[in-house]
Design a protein around this motif. Structure first.
Motif, mmCIF file in Angstrom:
data_model
loop_
_atom_site.group_PDB
_atom_site.id
_atom_site.type_symbol
_atom_site.label_atom_id
_atom_site.label_comp_id
_atom_site.label_asym_id
_atom_site.label_seq_id
_atom_site.Cartn_x
_atom_site.Cartn_y
_atom_site.Cartn_z
ATOM 1 N N HIS A 42 54.095 -6.265 60.552
ATOM 2 C CA HIS A 42 53.068 -5.261 60.793
ATOM 3 C C HIS A 42 53.659 -4.102 61.597
ATOM 4 O O HIS A 42 54.394 -4.318 62.557
ATOM 5 N N ALA A 43 53.339 -2.889 61.183
ATOM 6 C CA ALA A 43 53.821 -1.698 61.893
ATOM 7 C C ALA A 43 52.843 -0.554 61.690
ATOM 8 O O ALA A 43 52.065 -0.541 60.734
ATOM 9 N N ASN A 44 52.888 0.397 62.593
ATOM 10 C CA ASN A 44 52.145 1.647 62.463
ATOM 11 C C ASN A 44 53.096 2.594 61.740
ATOM 12 O O ASN A 44 54.007 3.149 62.355
ATOM 13 N N VAL A 45 52.901 2.749 60.430
ATOM 14 C CA VAL A 45 53.875 3.413 59.570
ATOM 15 C C VAL A 45 53.571 4.896 59.385
ATOM 16 O O VAL A 45 52.431 5.284 59.163
ATOM 17 N N LYS A 46 54.625 5.679 59.466
ATOM 18 C CA LYS A 46 54.576 7.087 59.076
ATOM 19 C C LYS A 46 55.649 7.274 58.011
ATOM 20 O O LYS A 46 56.747 6.758 58.136
ATOM 21 N N ARG A 47 55.291 7.984 56.960
ATOM 22 C CA ARG A 47 56.213 8.185 55.850
ATOM 23 C C ARG A 47 56.645 9.648 55.769
ATOM 24 O O ARG A 47 55.893 10.537 56.132
ATOM 25 N N TRP A 48 57.861 9.840 55.273
ATOM 26 C CA TRP A 48 58.383 11.180 55.039
ATOM 27 C C TRP A 48 57.857 11.708 53.711
ATOM 28 O O TRP A 48 57.741 10.953 52.749
ATOM 29 N N ALA A 49 57.597 12.995 53.648
ATOM 30 C CA ALA A 49 57.438 13.657 52.365
ATOM 31 C C ALA A 49 58.868 13.849 51.839
ATOM 32 O O ALA A 49 59.818 13.937 52.613
ATOM 33 N N THR A 50 59.032 13.883 50.540
ATOM 34 C CA THR A 50 60.364 13.944 49.936
ATOM 35 C C THR A 50 61.222 15.048 50.550
ATOM 36 O O THR A 50 62.387 14.846 50.845
ATOM 37 N N GLU A 51 60.653 16.205 50.784
ATOM 38 C CA GLU A 51 61.443 17.327 51.281
ATOM 39 C C GLU A 51 61.750 17.236 52.775
ATOM 40 O O GLU A 51 62.466 18.063 53.313
ATOM 41 N N GLN A 52 61.237 16.224 53.455
ATOM 42 C CA GLN A 52 61.428 16.100 54.895
ATOM 43 C C GLN A 52 62.453 15.050 55.295
ATOM 44 O O GLN A 52 62.677 14.858 56.486
ATOM 45 N N TRP A 53 63.070 14.366 54.372
ATOM 46 C CA TRP A 53 63.965 13.259 54.718
ATOM 47 C C TRP A 53 64.965 13.637 55.787
ATOM 48 O O TRP A 53 65.541 14.712 55.776
ATOM 49 N N GLU A 54 65.191 12.716 56.682
ATOM 50 C CA GLU A 54 66.143 12.879 57.783
ATOM 51 C C GLU A 54 67.067 11.672 57.730
ATOM 52 O O GLU A 54 66.607 10.547 57.663
ATOM 53 N N GLY A 55 68.338 11.888 57.711
ATOM 54 C CA GLY A 55 69.272 10.771 57.702
ATOM 55 C C GLY A 55 69.222 9.993 56.401
ATOM 56 O O GLY A 55 68.811 10.507 55.372
ATOM 57 N N GLN A 56 69.623 8.724 56.472
ATOM 58 C CA GLN A 56 69.618 7.881 55.289
ATOM 59 C C GLN A 56 68.191 7.440 54.976
ATOM 60 O O GLN A 56 67.455 7.035 55.856
ATOM 61 N N GLN A 57 67.836 7.516 53.705
ATOM 62 C CA GLN A 57 66.491 7.180 53.279
ATOM 63 C C GLN A 57 66.238 5.678 53.393
ATOM 64 O O GLN A 57 67.124 4.867 53.147
ATOM 65 N N LEU A 58 65.001 5.321 53.765
ATOM 66 C CA LEU A 58 64.591 3.926 53.852
ATOM 67 C C LEU A 58 63.578 3.629 52.748
ATOM 68 O O LEU A 58 62.906 4.544 52.258
ATOM 69 N N PRO A 59 63.437 2.371 52.357
ATOM 70 C CA PRO A 59 62.441 2.015 51.347
ATOM 71 C C PRO A 59 61.055 2.540 51.732
ATOM 72 O O PRO A 59 60.671 2.496 52.907
ATOM 73 N N GLY A 60 60.332 3.022 50.755
ATOM 74 C CA GLY A 60 58.985 3.515 50.993
ATOM 75 C C GLY A 60 58.917 4.827 51.739
ATOM 76 O O GLY A 60 57.863 5.218 52.222
ATOM 77 N N ASN A 61 60.056 5.521 51.842
ATOM 78 C CA ASN A 61 60.114 6.787 52.586
ATOM 79 C C ASN A 61 59.621 6.638 54.024
ATOM 80 O O ASN A 61 59.034 7.545 54.594
#
Length: 84
Positions: A42-61
């Motif tokens: 369980h986590a409080n998740v925030k996802r990147w929009a495609t154009e906002q990626w920072e560093g290496q991408q993780l599953p589920g953005n």
């Protein structure tokens, strides 16, 4: 939603699990992201929009710097998973 004082970012949790070994940190970030995506952590998740990626991408953005995991959730997940 504000994280609790006893929360870690996904990045901090991975660093803790990796014992500050930089080469292992991304591996733990990916493992944590997979666990979150599959409902095993369980986590409080925030996802990147495609154009906002920072560093290496993780599953589920998943944004590794703004996704929060409570320490008790991390410890419970660790007990059910062998170290990488």
């Amino acid at each position: 939603m504000n994280p609790s004082p006893d929360s870690l970012t996904l990045h901090e949790a991975a660093r803790h699990l990796a014992g500050n070994v930089a080469e292992a940190q991304h591996k733990f970030e990916v493992a944590l992201a997979h666990a979150i995506e599959h409902g095993n952590l369980h986590a409080n998740v925030k996802r990147w929009a495609t154009e906002q990626w920072e560093g290496q991408q993780l599953p589920g953005n998943i944004n590794r710097l703004e996704t929060y995991i409570d320490r008790c959730e991390l410890e419970a997940w660790q007990k059910g998973n062998p170290p990488a």
